[in-house]
Design a protein around this motif. Structure first.
Motif, PDB file in Angstrom:
ATOM      1  N   GLY A 144       0.720  -1.076  -0.283  1.00 32.63           N
ATOM      2  CA  GLY A 144       0.023  -0.158   0.068  1.00 32.63           C
ATOM      3  C   GLY A 144       1.117   1.260   0.147  1.00 32.63           C
ATOM      4  O   GLY A 144       0.704   1.838   0.764  1.00 32.63           O
ATOM      5  N   LEU A 145       1.615   1.157  -0.820  1.00 29.89           N
ATOM      6  CA  LEU A 145       2.476   2.445  -1.216  1.00 29.89           C
ATOM      7  C   LEU A 145       2.084   3.728  -1.784  1.00 29.89           C
ATOM      8  O   LEU A 145       1.656   3.198  -2.696  1.00 29.89           O
ATOM      9  N   LYS A 146       2.763   4.637  -1.473  1.00 29.79           N
ATOM     10  CA  LYS A 146       2.328   5.816  -2.719  1.00 29.79           C
ATOM     11  C   LYS A 146       3.082   5.412  -4.006  1.00 29.79           C
ATOM     12  O   LYS A 146       4.214   4.936  -3.875  1.00 29.79           O
ATOM     13  N   LYS A 147       2.205   6.607  -5.022  1.00 25.30           N
ATOM     14  CA  LYS A 147       2.361   6.258  -6.217  1.00 25.30           C
ATOM     15  C   LYS A 147       3.729   7.014  -6.343  1.00 25.30           C
ATOM     16  O   LYS A 147       3.247   8.666  -6.151  1.00 25.30           O
ATOM     17  N   ILE A 148       4.716   6.330  -6.606  1.00 24.96           N
ATOM     18  CA  ILE A 148       5.874   7.961  -7.254  1.00 24.96           C
ATOM     19  C   ILE A 148       6.280   7.694  -8.595  1.00 24.96           C
ATOM     20  O   ILE A 148       6.476   6.503  -8.889  1.00 24.96           O
ATOM     21  N   THR A 149       6.110   8.748  -9.130  1.00 25.98           N
ATOM     22  CA  THR A 149       5.977   8.332 -10.882  1.00 25.98           C
ATOM     23  C   THR A 149       7.284   8.860 -11.401  1.00 25.98           C
ATOM     24  O   THR A 149       7.363   8.945 -12.732  1.00 25.98           O
ATOM     25  N   ASN A 150       8.316   9.371 -10.462  1.00 21.82           N
ATOM     26  CA  ASN A 150       9.690   9.402 -10.931  1.00 21.82           C
ATOM     27  C   ASN A 150      10.053   9.199 -11.510  1.00 21.82           C
ATOM     28  O   ASN A 150      10.463   6.979 -11.123  1.00 21.82           O
ATOM     29  N   LYS A 151      11.071   8.956 -12.990  1.00 19.07           N
ATOM     30  CA  LYS A 151      11.775   8.105 -13.977  1.00 19.07           C
ATOM     31  C   LYS A 151      13.771   8.202 -13.558  1.00 19.07           C
ATOM     32  O   LYS A 151      13.836   8.769 -13.332  1.00 19.07           O
ATOM     33  N   VAL A 152      13.722   6.704 -13.472  1.00 19.75           N
ATOM     34  CA  VAL A 152      15.725   6.827 -14.141  1.00 19.75           C
ATOM     35  C   VAL A 152      15.711   6.550 -15.688  1.00 19.75           C
ATOM     36  O   VAL A 152      15.150   6.132 -15.908  1.00 19.75           O
ATOM     37  N   ARG A 153      16.307   7.201 -16.201  1.00 15.71           N
ATOM     38  CA  ARG A 153      16.928   7.363 -17.515  1.00 15.71           C
ATOM     39  C   ARG A 153      18.836   6.810 -17.383  1.00 15.71           C
ATOM     40  O   ARG A 153      19.659   6.418 -16.354  1.00 15.71           O
ATOM     41  N   LEU A 154      18.576   5.787 -18.181  1.00 14.57           N
ATOM     42  CA  LEU A 154      19.439   4.531 -18.344  1.00 14.57           C
ATOM     43  C   LEU A 154      19.837   5.307 -19.759  1.00 14.57           C
ATOM     44  O   LEU A 154      19.609   5.121 -20.916  1.00 14.57           O
TER      45      LEU A 154
END
Lengths: 344, 344
Positions: free
Chosen positions: B307-317
């Motif tokens: 039940g974690l909050k949604k984190i939309t950050n992404k990481v770029r590879l």
């Protein structure tokens, strides 16, 4: 029988499986054998392997210089390429045994015999064994199948041992450093029909189980090939040693590696038991109320199987507790930090 | 689905099992999680364990200072002496989970639960679990029975998991860092009847088998608890990860130890995968033509279960080969010396 009094005299050990190394490392380790052994069968998987009569003679000279008290017995390394023609010259310089290494199972064995070879040995190899049989040379086997999970590798090798015993009934064969109940049973079963199949048992396999290598932590100084197995396997080895069957004899497999090659990224296999072996064997037989069996297992069975000359020198021990050092000449010995009740 | 092009953007990881350590060691390791994770569930078996609400709050502060990007999720260490009265206060400070350590199975677990306890848990312990159930706390299990041979210890634990699932149907339970086909099957079977039993799977157990720890040599940096098992077990883990069942989620179990505590007389258990985990997970899913599964396994399944909050950050590879260093801040990372195809 248990010891009484504070002194005991016991025969020197005939150690039928040891690693003497070469050069500077030999100087640091072989003297431990020198003061404890009558004869020592030195393994040929040195950094540059012992393959030819000249290798054998050079290595014997080096060993004699460093291992004064004890008589070195020489071996050569069998390779898939070994030719039957090589055997008589090796025998002529007094080579006692040829050692069979499966590929990759232990130190310096990458040139050894593959799993496929063990399934289907070549005619050339069978001819080599015929020659060894003819020259009364002993075949010593590192009994593990390559690329098999370490706990199963010895058991899988046993059918090859049976094949060899049946194919060469007059060849003396030693299954080295056995670690499993299955291997003990094989030797015991064949002992009813032949005296040509024997096994060596190490000191450390009488003490260690798999959990002493891979337990709460990982213990590189207890890591050897074959790896110590389950408690029931160790119990079978202890029973074999105490049972008195002459087909079981002592071979330390003392295999020193510099501490930096044991405590590192990829730790070498080998337990360095030479500095404690005689003392711990006395303690082992004493604690099992079986001091009368010491001479059979540590001296006599090997003398009879290998036809060694009788050495009557004895070594005197005093009942005095000592703690095994954590390091001897840069190498961590077996039982480091623990207490032994007898001292030479 | 396979990646195309030279860049990819992926969601941050929710790592549901990690060791953040404390003090100076934390400063050397936790930043790897900081840049790769949305949430990290930090284990409580630190040198001084996380037992009380104050411990939880202090540890969270320390983690927040060192692990800027990622949100630390807090756990406490269950002990045989834990009282049901303690749970509500722990819940009040936002403790997400209680972690169950069998005695002696891993780092700092000598105060854990004995094999006898696992056979017959106390009423006090069952009352603790009732309280956890009531406060929606998750029960995290290190699933190995103490004093059982390392290859069998997880399998023997599974009946206890079944007992707990049946006794506490509303308690969310996570079997941590599973390593066996048997554990995979257990989770899959129960997933048909409950969503309250899940498992974490590490990165390194998707790559290693027992022979990578105990092979021709001994490899302390691949040694962890539970130890990597047979090839068929690894295959079952890979299938579980690729299969998409939401009861399987990522937990790195990244467990850093100073190099001197890994390459020594008694090597600590733990694989330090944090510096490579995101990169290797991307490579893993890419190589299995399953990039679309990355988000489920590495992010979404944990979000839903916990039940974690949604984190939309992404990481770029970027698609660029790099060799993993042999040492990072005095610690040898997983895959040291090997090449990874993606770089952050």
């Amino acid at each position: 029988m248990r010891t009484s009094g504070n002194f005991i005299q016991v025969p020197l050990i005939n150690d039928m499986h040891a690693h003497g190394r070469k050069g500077e490392l030999m100087e640091r380790v072989v003297y431990h054998h020198g003061r404890r052994c009558a004869h020592v069968l030195f393994m040929p998987n040195t950094e540059s392997p012992i393959l030819t009569p000249k290798d054998v003679e050079d290595y014997r000279q080096e060993l004699r210089r460093n291992c004064r008290g004890a008589i070195p017995l020489m071996t050569f390394k069998l390779l898939p390429s070994t030719s039957p023609n090589e055997i008589s010259d090796l025998a002529a310089v007094g080579t006692v045994a040829g050692k069979f290494y499966p590929c990759g199972v232990t130190t310096n064995s990458s040139d050894g015999f593959s799993a496929d070879f063990i399934k289907e040995p070549t005619n050339q190899f069978l001819a080599v064994l015929s020659e060894m049989e003819k020259h009364s040379m002993v075949l010593c086997l590192h009994g593990e199948v390559p690329d098999v999970m370490c706990l199963a590798a010895e058991k899988e090798f046993l059918s090859f041992v049976e094949f060899l015993v049946k194919t060469f009934p007059k060849l003396r064969i030693v299954l080295e450093h056995i670690t499993t109940k299955d291997a003990v049973e094989l030797i015991e079963n064949y002992s009813k029909q032949t005296s040509n199949l024997a096994a060596t048992i190490t000191l450390h396999h009488l003490f260690l189980t798999f959990s002493d290598v891979v337990g709460d932590k990982l213990y590189p100084h207890n890591f050897c090939k074959p790896i110590a197995k389950m408690p029931e396997d160790r119990d079978a080895l202890i029973s074999a040693v105490l049972g008195g069957n002459p087909q079981f004899m002592f071979g330390s497999d003392s295999a020193p590696h510099d501490r930096r090659n044991k405590e590192c990224y990829a730790c070498c296999a080998g337990v360095f038991s030479a500095p404690v072996m005689l003392e711990m064997l006395v303690e082992f037989f004493d604690q099992h109320d079986s001091m009368e069996k010491y001479e059979d297992f540590c001296h006599k069975h090997a003398m009879e199987f290998y036809g060694l000359k009788k050495i009557t020198n004895k070594v005197r021990l005093v009942r005095e507790e000592w703690r095994v050092p954590y390091q001897i000449n840069g190498i961590v010995p077996f039982y480091a930090g623990k207490t032994i009740k007898w001292r030479i």
